[in-house]
Motif scaffolding. Structure first.
Motif, PDB file in Angstrom:
ATOM      1  N   ASN A 155       1.102  -1.341  -0.281  1.00  0.00           N
ATOM      2  CA  ASN A 155      -0.055   0.123   0.265  1.00  0.00           C
ATOM      3  C   ASN A 155       0.835   1.233   0.019  1.00  0.00           C
ATOM      4  N   LEU A 156       2.039   0.992   1.023  1.00  0.00           N
ATOM      5  CA  LEU A 156       2.746   2.220   0.746  1.00  0.00           C
ATOM      6  C   LEU A 156       3.596   2.989  -0.885  1.00  0.00           C
TER       7      LEU A 156
ATOM      8  N   ILE B 182       2.660   1.704  -3.792  1.00  0.00           N
ATOM      9  CA  ILE B 182       1.319   2.618  -4.255  1.00  0.00           C
ATOM     10  C   ILE B 182       0.556   3.666  -4.040  1.00  0.00           C
ATOM     11  N   ASN B 183       0.834   4.058  -2.741  1.00  0.00           N
ATOM     12  CA  ASN B 183       0.739   5.820  -2.565  1.00  0.00           C
ATOM     13  C   ASN B 183       1.379   6.933  -3.265  1.00  0.00           C
TER      14      ASN B 183
ATOM     15  N   GLN C 291       1.342   6.988  -6.309  1.00  0.00           N
ATOM     16  CA  GLN C 291       0.104   7.996  -6.783  1.00  0.00           C
ATOM     17  C   GLN C 291       0.343   9.401  -6.893  1.00  0.00           C
ATOM     18  N   ALA C 292       1.452   9.788  -5.437  1.00  0.00           N
ATOM     19  CA  ALA C 292       2.052  10.778  -5.457  1.00  0.00           C
ATOM     20  C   ALA C 292       2.655  11.532  -6.191  1.00  0.00           C
TER      21      ALA C 292
ATOM     22  N   CYS D  46       0.777  12.536  -9.378  1.00  0.00           N
ATOM     23  CA  CYS D  46       0.030  13.888  -9.088  1.00  0.00           C
ATOM     24  C   CYS D  46       0.960  15.220  -9.235  1.00  0.00           C
TER      25      CYS D  46
END
Length: 89
Positions: A41-42, A44-45, A48-49, A52
């Motif tokens: 999850n880390l 993936i986040n 995504q960051a 962005c």
């Protein structure tokens, strides 16, 4: 070179993933599975960051094709040091 390597002068530690059957202790197995999910999850986040931030940084940019001999205006702003106290004259 990664930021970790630039800061610490060495490669970051490698965290091996949990392999099924490598432990018979249920509490440890649960902990390792939870850690792997957290790391997944880390990652993936973080991706995504990064995406962005990249989109926001590229929002005001445009594609430009220059040829040799094209006139280009280059703005240079001189560096002004303001942290030093002014001397009394």
């Amino acid at each position: 070179m990664t930021p970790f390597q630039a800061l610490n002068g060495r490669l970051p530690p490698i965290i091996p993933g949990y392999m099924k059957g490598s432990t018979s202790i249920q509490a440890l197995k649960d902990l390792l599975l939870e850690r792997d999910e957290f790391l997944r999850n880390l990652k993936i986040n973080l991706l995504q960051a990064q995406h962005c931030m990249e989109q926001k940084a590229n929002a005001h940019r445009r594609e430009l094709q220059l040829q040799v001999g094209d006139n280009v205006l280059v703005r240079i702003q001189p560096h002004r040091q303001i942290s030093v106290a002014k001397l009394a004259s």
